[in-house]
Write a protein that holds these residues in place. Structure first.
Motif, PDB file in Angstrom:
ATOM      1  N   SER A   1      -0.373  -0.116  -0.920  1.00 38.17           N
ATOM      2  CA  SER A   1      -0.008  -1.466  -0.522  1.00 38.17           C
ATOM      3  C   SER A   1       0.903  -1.984  -1.618  1.00 38.17           C
ATOM      4  CB  SER A   1      -1.275  -2.161  -0.446  1.00 38.17           C
ATOM      5  OG  SER A   1      -1.923  -2.245  -1.584  1.00 38.17           O
ATOM      6  N   LEU A   2       1.448  -3.016  -1.402  1.00 35.35           N
ATOM      7  CA  LEU A   2       2.361  -3.661  -2.559  1.00 35.35           C
ATOM      8  C   LEU A   2       1.204  -4.068  -3.730  1.00 35.35           C
ATOM      9  CD1 LEU A   2       4.958  -4.922  -3.519  1.00 35.35           C
ATOM     10  CD2 LEU A   2       4.518  -7.103  -2.112  1.00 35.35           C
ATOM     11  N   THR A   3       0.115  -4.527  -3.392  1.00 33.27           N
ATOM     12  CA  THR A   3      -0.926  -4.863  -4.409  1.00 33.27           C
ATOM     13  C   THR A   3      -1.138  -3.744  -5.450  1.00 33.27           C
ATOM     14  OG1 THR A   3      -1.582  -6.749  -2.722  1.00 33.27           O
ATOM     15  CG2 THR A   3      -3.255  -6.063  -4.952  1.00 33.27           C
ATOM     16  N   GLU A   4      -1.508  -2.563  -4.876  1.00 33.67           N
ATOM     17  CA  GLU A   4      -1.783  -1.589  -5.572  1.00 33.67           C
ATOM     18  C   GLU A   4      -0.515  -1.141  -6.619  1.00 33.67           C
ATOM     19  OE1 GLU A   4      -4.870   0.912  -2.816  1.00 33.67           O
ATOM     20  OE2 GLU A   4      -2.726   1.140  -2.202  1.00 33.67           O
ATOM     21  N   LEU A   5       0.592  -1.215  -6.035  1.00 34.37           N
ATOM     22  CA  LEU A   5       1.799  -0.611  -6.542  1.00 34.37           C
ATOM     23  C   LEU A   5       1.957  -1.712  -7.891  1.00 34.37           C
ATOM     24  CD1 LEU A   5       3.931   1.242  -6.833  1.00 34.37           C
ATOM     25  CD2 LEU A   5       5.323  -0.037  -5.458  1.00 34.37           C
ATOM     26  N   LEU A   6       1.803  -2.805  -7.565  1.00 39.86           N
ATOM     27  CA  LEU A   6       1.897  -3.957  -8.726  1.00 39.86           C
ATOM     28  C   LEU A   6       0.915  -3.755  -9.796  1.00 39.86           C
ATOM     29  CD1 LEU A   6       2.901  -7.212  -6.660  1.00 39.86           C
ATOM     30  CD2 LEU A   6       4.387  -5.672  -8.209  1.00 39.86           C
ATOM     31  N   ILE A   7      -0.578  -3.245  -9.507  1.00 35.17           N
ATOM     32  CA  ILE A   7      -1.435  -3.269 -10.368  1.00 35.17           C
ATOM     33  C   ILE A   7      -1.103  -2.074 -11.302  1.00 35.17           C
ATOM     34  CG2 ILE A   7      -3.771  -2.451 -10.805  1.00 35.17           C
ATOM     35  CD1 ILE A   7      -4.552  -4.252  -8.294  1.00 35.17           C
ATOM     36  N   VAL A   8      -0.712  -0.970 -10.676  1.00 33.38           N
ATOM     37  CA  VAL A   8      -0.256   0.090 -11.337  1.00 33.38           C
ATOM     38  C   VAL A   8       0.899  -0.183 -12.386  1.00 33.38           C
ATOM     39  CG1 VAL A   8       0.873   2.495 -11.265  1.00 33.38           C
ATOM     40  CG2 VAL A   8      -1.067   1.797  -9.747  1.00 33.38           C
ATOM     41  N   LEU A   9       2.048  -0.666 -11.828  1.00 36.00           N
ATOM     42  CA  LEU A   9       3.231  -1.171 -12.662  1.00 36.00           C
ATOM     43  C   LEU A   9       2.788  -2.238 -13.759  1.00 36.00           C
ATOM     44  CD1 LEU A   9       5.882  -1.571  -9.940  1.00 36.00           C
ATOM     45  CD2 LEU A   9       5.779   0.363 -11.828  1.00 36.00           C
ATOM     46  N   GLY A  10       1.696  -3.026 -13.445  1.00 32.60           N
ATOM     47  CA  GLY A  10       1.236  -3.858 -14.617  1.00 32.60           C
ATOM     48  C   GLY A  10       0.428  -3.149 -15.839  1.00 32.60           C
ATOM     49  N   LEU A  11      -0.517  -2.273 -15.276  1.00 34.55           N
ATOM     50  CA  LEU A  11      -0.983  -1.308 -16.238  1.00 34.55           C
ATOM     51  C   LEU A  11      -0.091  -0.402 -17.055  1.00 34.55           C
ATOM     52  CD1 LEU A  11      -4.201  -0.106 -14.219  1.00 34.55           C
ATOM     53  CD2 LEU A  11      -4.094  -1.687 -16.062  1.00 34.55           C
ATOM     54  N   ALA A  12       1.003   0.060 -16.412  1.00 29.62           N
ATOM     55  CA  ALA A  12       1.977   0.966 -17.219  1.00 29.62           C
ATOM     56  C   ALA A  12       2.732  -0.058 -18.031  1.00 29.62           C
ATOM     57  CB  ALA A  12       2.999   1.489 -16.202  1.00 29.62           C
ATOM     58  N   GLY A  13       3.224  -1.019 -17.855  1.00 32.38           N
ATOM     59  CA  GLY A  13       3.752  -1.987 -18.877  1.00 32.38           C
ATOM     60  C   GLY A  13       2.910  -2.300 -20.023  1.00 32.38           C
ATOM     61  N   ILE A  14       1.610  -2.855 -19.711  1.00 29.73           N
ATOM     62  CA  ILE A  14       0.736  -2.888 -20.766  1.00 29.73           C
ATOM     63  C   ILE A  14       0.552  -1.731 -21.809  1.00 29.73           C
ATOM     64  CG2 ILE A  14      -1.799  -3.509 -21.435  1.00 29.73           C
ATOM     65  CD1 ILE A  14      -1.882  -5.116 -18.691  1.00 29.73           C
ATOM     66  N   LEU A  15       0.420  -0.589 -21.293  1.00 28.53           N
ATOM     67  CA  LEU A  15       0.368   0.606 -21.896  1.00 28.53           C
ATOM     68  C   LEU A  15       1.562   0.691 -22.771  1.00 28.53           C
ATOM     69  CD1 LEU A  15      -1.541   3.164 -19.614  1.00 28.53           C
ATOM     70  CD2 LEU A  15      -2.225   2.059 -21.797  1.00 28.53           C
ATOM     71  N   LEU A  16       2.732   0.656 -22.448  1.00 23.84           N
ATOM     72  CA  LEU A  16       4.130   0.543 -22.889  1.00 23.84           C
ATOM     73  C   LEU A  16       4.265  -0.153 -24.003  1.00 23.84           C
ATOM     74  CD1 LEU A  16       6.776   2.343 -22.849  1.00 23.84           C
ATOM     75  CD2 LEU A  16       7.411   0.582 -21.099  1.00 23.84           C
ATOM     76  N   ALA A  17       3.593  -1.447 -23.587  1.00 21.78           N
ATOM     77  CA  ALA A  17       3.774  -2.601 -24.759  1.00 21.78           C
ATOM     78  C   ALA A  17       2.722  -2.431 -26.005  1.00 21.78           C
ATOM     79  CB  ALA A  17       3.469  -4.068 -24.487  1.00 21.78           C
ATOM     80  N   VAL A  18       1.758  -1.582 -25.722  1.00 25.72           N
ATOM     81  CA  VAL A  18       1.049  -1.198 -26.928  1.00 25.72           C
ATOM     82  C   VAL A  18       1.348   0.038 -27.705  1.00 25.72           C
ATOM     83  CG1 VAL A  18      -1.226  -0.111 -27.496  1.00 25.72           C
ATOM     84  CG2 VAL A  18      -1.135  -2.370 -25.752  1.00 25.72           C
ATOM     85  N   ALA A  19       1.922   1.027 -26.927  1.00 23.37           N
ATOM     86  CA  ALA A  19       2.677   2.364 -27.594  1.00 23.37           C
ATOM     87  C   ALA A  19       4.087   2.133 -28.285  1.00 23.37           C
ATOM     88  CB  ALA A  19       2.793   3.097 -26.296  1.00 23.37           C
ATOM     89  N   VAL A  20       4.633   1.211 -28.008  1.00 22.36           N
ATOM     90  CA  VAL A  20       6.066   1.187 -28.588  1.00 22.36           C
ATOM     91  C   VAL A  20       6.142   0.648 -29.812  1.00 22.36           C
ATOM     92  CG1 VAL A  20       8.488  -0.144 -28.565  1.00 22.36           C
ATOM     93  CG2 VAL A  20       7.485   1.059 -26.478  1.00 22.36           C
ATOM     94  N   PRO A  21       5.460  -0.298 -30.185  1.00 24.15           N
ATOM     95  CA  PRO A  21       5.261  -0.758 -31.804  1.00 24.15           C
ATOM     96  C   PRO A  21       4.693   0.539 -32.668  1.00 24.15           C
ATOM     97  CG  PRO A  21       4.441  -2.610 -30.586  1.00 24.15           C
ATOM     98  CD  PRO A  21       4.579  -1.513 -29.529  1.00 24.15           C
ATOM     99  N   SER A  22       3.647   1.026 -32.138  1.00 25.94           N
ATOM    100  CA  SER A  22       3.121   2.267 -32.708  1.00 25.94           C
ATOM    101  C   SER A  22       3.996   3.325 -32.681  1.00 25.94           C
ATOM    102  CB  SER A  22       1.837   2.682 -31.899  1.00 25.94           C
ATOM    103  OG  SER A  22       1.291   3.880 -32.737  1.00 25.94           O
TER     104      SER A  22
END
Length: 184
Positions: free
Chosen positions: A10-31
């Motif tokens: 569903s669109l909701t599931e897809l948005l949750i996965v993309l949101g989590l991926a974005g958060i992980l990316l935001a944490v990993a890039v500065p490191s």
């Protein structure tokens, strides 16, 4: 009829996965950027130490003075790279016809180099005599020692060259007063 149902996301599931991926990316890039900068500084220090050791070993093997100097035309900026050569005319600059043993290109953006030696001289240089001791370019019996400091952001590494020409690398943040830098 066989009833097979195909189920998608569903669109909701897809948005949750993309949101989590974005958060992980935001944490990993500065490191990752921090790791990359530390590695760049480590490489620059290792390259300069290797050039110093090469200068020393060639001086011993050739039985005469060999110099390591900045590539910068004025001879003052190590950031532009460096060259190891036999200085036939004693001007502390690599000229046409002089034997070039090694040349290193510019350092990564954001790395600066300062140097302080026992005898200030322009252009900057490091010379070794046939005994493998750091010496003056004009007099192979006069000892010359000092520090090359490589700085990138908050990180500093000092390359200390003693009177005998031996090299050690230290971190002023870890080693304290025994690791004074060229900028102190």
């Amino acid at each position: 009829m066989s009833g097979s149902t195909r189920r998608g996301y569903s669109l909701t599931e897809l948005l949750i996965v993309l949101g989590l991926a974005g958060i992980l990316l935001a944490v990993a890039v500065p490191s990752y950027v921090g790791v990359l900068r530390r590695q760049q500084l480590r490489i620059a220090v290792n390259d300069l130490v290797a050039a110093i050791n090469l200068t020393r070993s060639h001086a011993v093997a050739r039985g005469g003075k060999v110099l390591l100097v900045p590539l910068d035309p004025s001879g003052s900026s190590w950031r532009e790279g460096w060259v190891v050569f036999v200085d036939e005319n004693n001007n502390r600059r690599p000229d046409a016809g002089e034997l070039l043993l090694f040349q290193h290109g510019p350092l990564e953006e954001g790395i600066s180099v300062a140097s302080v030696f026992s005898s200030s001289a322009t252009p900057a240089y490091l010379a070794y005599n046939s005994a493998g001791r750091a010496c003056s370019a004009g007099n192979s019996l006069a000892a010359r020692w000092g520090t090359l400091s490589l700085v990138q952001g908050d990180s500093t590494r000092n390359i200390k060259i003693n009177m005998l020409g031996r090299v050690r690398v230290c971190d002023p943040a870890v080693d304290g007063a025994s690791c004074s830098s060229a900028t102190d």
